[in-house]
Each structure stands twice: as structure tokens, then as C-alpha cells.
Motif scaffolding. Structure first.
Motif, PDB file in Angstrom:
ATOM      1  N   ALA A   1      -9.387   2.910   1.279  1.00  0.00           N
ATOM      2  CA  ALA A   1      -8.095   2.753   1.821  1.00  0.00           C
ATOM      3  C   ALA A   1      -7.832   1.348   2.012  1.00  0.00           C
ATOM      4  N   LEU A   2      -8.712   0.602   2.578  1.00  0.00           N
ATOM      5  CA  LEU A   2      -8.324  -0.751   2.502  1.00  0.00           C
ATOM      6  C   LEU A   2      -8.032  -1.623   1.243  1.00  0.00           C
ATOM      7  N   VAL A   3      -8.586  -1.182   0.423  1.00  0.00           N
ATOM      8  CA  VAL A   3      -8.196  -1.708  -1.078  1.00  0.00           C
ATOM      9  C   VAL A   3      -6.747  -1.266  -1.524  1.00  0.00           C
ATOM     10  N   ILE A   4      -6.503  -0.057  -0.976  1.00  0.00           N
ATOM     11  CA  ILE A   4      -4.957   0.288  -1.504  1.00  0.00           C
ATOM     12  C   ILE A   4      -4.020  -0.225  -0.265  1.00  0.00           C
ATOM     13  N   ILE A   5      -4.458  -0.675   0.911  1.00  0.00           N
ATOM     14  CA  ILE A   5      -3.494  -1.114   2.098  1.00  0.00           C
ATOM     15  C   ILE A   5      -3.207  -2.591   1.560  1.00  0.00           C
ATOM     16  N   HIS A   6      -4.304  -3.326   1.219  1.00  0.00           N
ATOM     17  CA  HIS A   6      -3.978  -4.653   0.973  1.00  0.00           C
ATOM     18  C   HIS A   6      -3.817  -5.219  -0.331  1.00  0.00           C
ATOM     19  N   GLY A   7      -3.953  -4.213  -1.472  1.00  0.00           N
ATOM     20  CA  GLY A   7      -3.735  -4.214  -2.735  1.00  0.00           C
ATOM     21  C   GLY A   7      -2.406  -4.066  -3.130  1.00  0.00           C
ATOM     22  N   SER A   8      -1.983  -2.997  -2.496  1.00  0.00           N
ATOM     23  CA  SER A   8      -0.639  -2.450  -3.172  1.00  0.00           C
ATOM     24  C   SER A   8       0.584  -3.457  -2.745  1.00  0.00           C
ATOM     25  N   PRO A   9       0.441  -4.238  -1.622  1.00  0.00           N
ATOM     26  CA  PRO A   9       1.492  -5.120  -1.375  1.00  0.00           C
ATOM     27  C   PRO A   9       1.773  -6.364  -2.164  1.00  0.00           C
ATOM     28  N   LEU A  10       0.533  -6.653  -2.892  1.00  0.00           N
ATOM     29  CA  LEU A  10       0.600  -7.744  -3.675  1.00  0.00           C
ATOM     30  C   LEU A  10       1.040  -7.626  -5.259  1.00  0.00           C
ATOM     31  N   VAL A  11       1.554  -6.482  -5.469  1.00  0.00           N
ATOM     32  CA  VAL A  11       2.143  -5.900  -6.816  1.00  0.00           C
ATOM     33  C   VAL A  11       3.606  -5.341  -6.764  1.00  0.00           C
ATOM     34  N   PRO A  12       4.324  -5.051  -7.796  1.00  0.00           N
ATOM     35  CA  PRO A  12       5.564  -4.558  -7.628  1.00  0.00           C
ATOM     36  C   PRO A  12       5.139  -3.087  -7.090  1.00  0.00           C
ATOM     37  N   GLN A  13       6.253  -2.333  -6.615  1.00  0.00           N
ATOM     38  CA  GLN A  13       6.061  -0.984  -5.651  1.00  0.00           C
ATOM     39  C   GLN A  13       5.445   0.000  -7.068  1.00  0.00           C
ATOM     40  N   PHE A  14       5.795  -0.063  -7.972  1.00  0.00           N
ATOM     41  CA  PHE A  14       5.524   0.909  -9.045  1.00  0.00           C
ATOM     42  C   PHE A  14       4.201   0.639  -9.255  1.00  0.00           C
ATOM     43  N   LEU A  15       3.624  -0.506  -9.316  1.00  0.00           N
ATOM     44  CA  LEU A  15       2.331  -0.808  -9.748  1.00  0.00           C
ATOM     45  C   LEU A  15       1.461  -0.395  -8.608  1.00  0.00           C
ATOM     46  N   GLY A  16       1.702  -0.447  -7.348  1.00  0.00           N
ATOM     47  CA  GLY A  16       1.182  -0.011  -6.094  1.00  0.00           C
ATOM     48  C   GLY A  16       0.740   1.628  -6.224  1.00  0.00           C
ATOM     49  N   TYR A  17       1.517   2.462  -6.887  1.00  0.00           N
ATOM     50  CA  TYR A  17       1.294   3.705  -7.063  1.00  0.00           C
ATOM     51  C   TYR A  17       0.226   3.959  -8.117  1.00  0.00           C
ATOM     52  N   VAL A  18       0.088   3.077  -9.128  1.00  0.00           N
ATOM     53  CA  VAL A  18      -0.915   2.991 -10.000  1.00  0.00           C
ATOM     54  C   VAL A  18      -2.179   2.561  -9.479  1.00  0.00           C
ATOM     55  N   ILE A  19      -2.084   1.581  -8.401  1.00  0.00           N
ATOM     56  CA  ILE A  19      -3.473   1.302  -7.629  1.00  0.00           C
ATOM     57  C   ILE A  19      -3.830   2.393  -7.118  1.00  0.00           C
ATOM     58  N   THR A  20      -3.040   3.197  -6.411  1.00  0.00           N
ATOM     59  CA  THR A  20      -3.474   4.365  -5.693  1.00  0.00           C
ATOM     60  C   THR A  20      -4.122   5.332  -6.717  1.00  0.00           C
ATOM     61  N   GLY A  21      -3.590   5.530  -7.682  1.00  0.00           N
ATOM     62  CA  GLY A  21      -3.944   6.393  -8.702  1.00  0.00           C
ATOM     63  C   GLY A  21      -5.488   5.965  -9.083  1.00  0.00           C
ATOM     64  N   ILE A  22      -5.515   4.815  -9.298  1.00  0.00           N
ATOM     65  CA  ILE A  22      -6.843   4.294  -9.910  1.00  0.00           C
ATOM     66  C   ILE A  22      -8.041   4.604  -8.607  1.00  0.00           C
ATOM     67  N   VAL A  23      -7.524   3.825  -7.652  1.00  0.00           N
ATOM     68  CA  VAL A  23      -8.416   4.048  -6.440  1.00  0.00           C
ATOM     69  C   VAL A  23      -8.839   5.612  -6.202  1.00  0.00           C
ATOM     70  N   ALA A  24      -8.136   6.537  -6.239  1.00  0.00           N
ATOM     71  CA  ALA A  24      -8.283   7.832  -5.901  1.00  0.00           C
ATOM     72  C   ALA A  24      -9.275   8.432  -7.153  1.00  0.00           C
ATOM     73  N   PHE A  25      -9.049   7.710  -8.585  1.00  0.00           N
ATOM     74  CA  PHE A  25     -10.041   8.178  -9.608  1.00  0.00           C
ATOM     75  C   PHE A  25     -11.549   7.602  -9.203  1.00  0.00           C
ATOM     76  N   LEU A  26     -11.419   6.412  -8.572  1.00  0.00           N
ATOM     77  CA  LEU A  26     -12.856   5.766  -8.336  1.00  0.00           C
ATOM     78  C   LEU A  26     -13.360   6.620  -7.126  1.00  0.00           C
ATOM     79  N   MET A  27     -12.720   6.999  -6.285  1.00  0.00           N
ATOM     80  CA  MET A  27     -13.167   7.855  -5.125  1.00  0.00           C
ATOM     81  C   MET A  27     -13.938   8.964  -5.567  1.00  0.00           C
ATOM     82  N   CYS A  28     -13.494   9.365  -6.627  1.00  0.00           N
ATOM     83  CA  CYS A  28     -13.971  10.646  -7.164  1.00  0.00           C
ATOM     84  C   CYS A  28     -15.284  10.427  -8.209  1.00  0.00           C
ATOM     85  N   ILE A  29     -15.104   9.533  -8.965  1.00  0.00           N
ATOM     86  CA  ILE A  29     -15.968   9.075  -9.899  1.00  0.00           C
ATOM     87  C   ILE A  29     -17.394   8.570  -9.120  1.00  0.00           C
ATOM     88  N   GLN A  30     -17.083   7.554  -7.870  1.00  0.00           N
ATOM     89  CA  GLN A  30     -18.274   7.380  -7.306  1.00  0.00           C
ATOM     90  C   GLN A  30     -19.144   8.390  -6.905  1.00  0.00           C
TER      91      GLN A  30
END
Length: 149
Positions: A64-93
Motif C-alpha cells: 500500500a505504501l508503494v502505491i501511496i508514495h509511488g503514484s503521485p510521482l507519475v502522471p495519473q494514468f500511470l498511477g493506475y498502472v502502478i496499482t495494477g502491477i502492485v496488485a499482481f505482485l501482491m498475488c504472485i508473492q
């Protein structure tokens, strides 16, 4: 004695105690109940289930902290991409033995989002809640075994 009845009794008593402790020590009662939920939902029981829940929930706080602190560093649409990638990592771990409880990971992440990223308070509340969940279930099982003799 019925195990479910005994777990219900110990859960009721300890839930009241948790509510008082959370208020007294400035913890988030709702996050503690999420910690209890994580332990109860874990497919493993005992100390192994407690550790599996702890590691998974803690990883969710991290993600969650990765999403919270990572999303503001990129354009909004990439924030959604970060969320998707993190959700994938949350499962694959979950391929890692001690991170294999996916619902616990999402509980930790959701609690962190709900706690506005105040990860220290959220983590403390989740941890105490996990311990209470362990105590609730295992004291109920102990009482059921004791009264079944």
C-alpha cells in the motif's frame, strides 16, 4: 462442549477487551478487528497461522505504501498502472511460503489505505489484532477441549 460456542464466548469477551485497549492506547479498533479477521481467515492455525498472517498482512502494508508514495510521482494514468502491477505482485508473492495468504496481504493494504497511510499506527493495530485473533480462537478451542474431558 461445542468448539464454535467456546470460540464465540472467548471472541466476545476478548472483543470487548480489545475495544477498551484500543481506545485506551489510541489504536485503531477497526484495524485490530481486521487483524483478528486475518487470523481467523488464515487456512493455517496455531503459531504457524499467526506468523503466516503476520507476514502477509505486513507485506500488504508495504505494498500500500508503494502505491501511496509511488503514484503521485507519475502522471495519473500511470498511477493506475502502478496499482495494477502492485496488485499482481501482491498475488504472485504467494509463491513464497511465508507470504502465501493473499487475503491477509489485501487486508494489510486496505487497512493502510483506510488509515490514510499512517502505517505505524495501522501496523500496531493490526499486530495487536492478530494477537487477539490468535487468543480468541485458541482459547476457545482450549476451553472446548477442557470441557469435553
Amino acid at each position: 462442549m461445542n468448539a464454535l460456542l467456546m470460540i464465540a464466548i472467548t471472541t466476545g469477551v476478548l472483543s470487548g477487551l480489545w475495544g477498551w485497549l484500543a481506545f485506551s492506547f489510541g489504536l485503531l479498533s477497526w484495524a485490530g478487528f481486521l487483524g483478528c479477521t486475518a487470523y481467523f481467515a488464515c487456512p493455517q492455525g496455531g503459531v504457524r497461522g499467526l506468523l503466516l498472517s503476520l507476514f502477509s498482512v505486513a507485506s500488504g502494508v508495504f505494498w500500500a505504501l508503494v502505491i501511496i508514495h509511488g503514484s503521485p510521482l507519475v502522471p495519473q494514468f500511470l498511477g493506475y498502472v502502478i496499482t495494477g502491477i502492485v496488485a499482481f505482485l501482491m498475488c504472485i508473492q504467494a509463491k513464497q511460503r511465508w507470504l502465501g495468504f493473499i487475503p491477509g496481504t489485501f487486508i494489510g493494504a486496505c487497512a493502510t489505505f483506510a488509515g490514510d497511510g499512517h502505517w505505524q499506527l495501522v501496523s500496531a493495530s493490526l499486530l495487536v489484532g492478530l494477537l487477539f485473533g490468535y487468543a480468541m480462537k485458541n482459547s476457545g478451542l482450549w476451553l472446548a477441549a477442557y470441557f469435553s474431558r
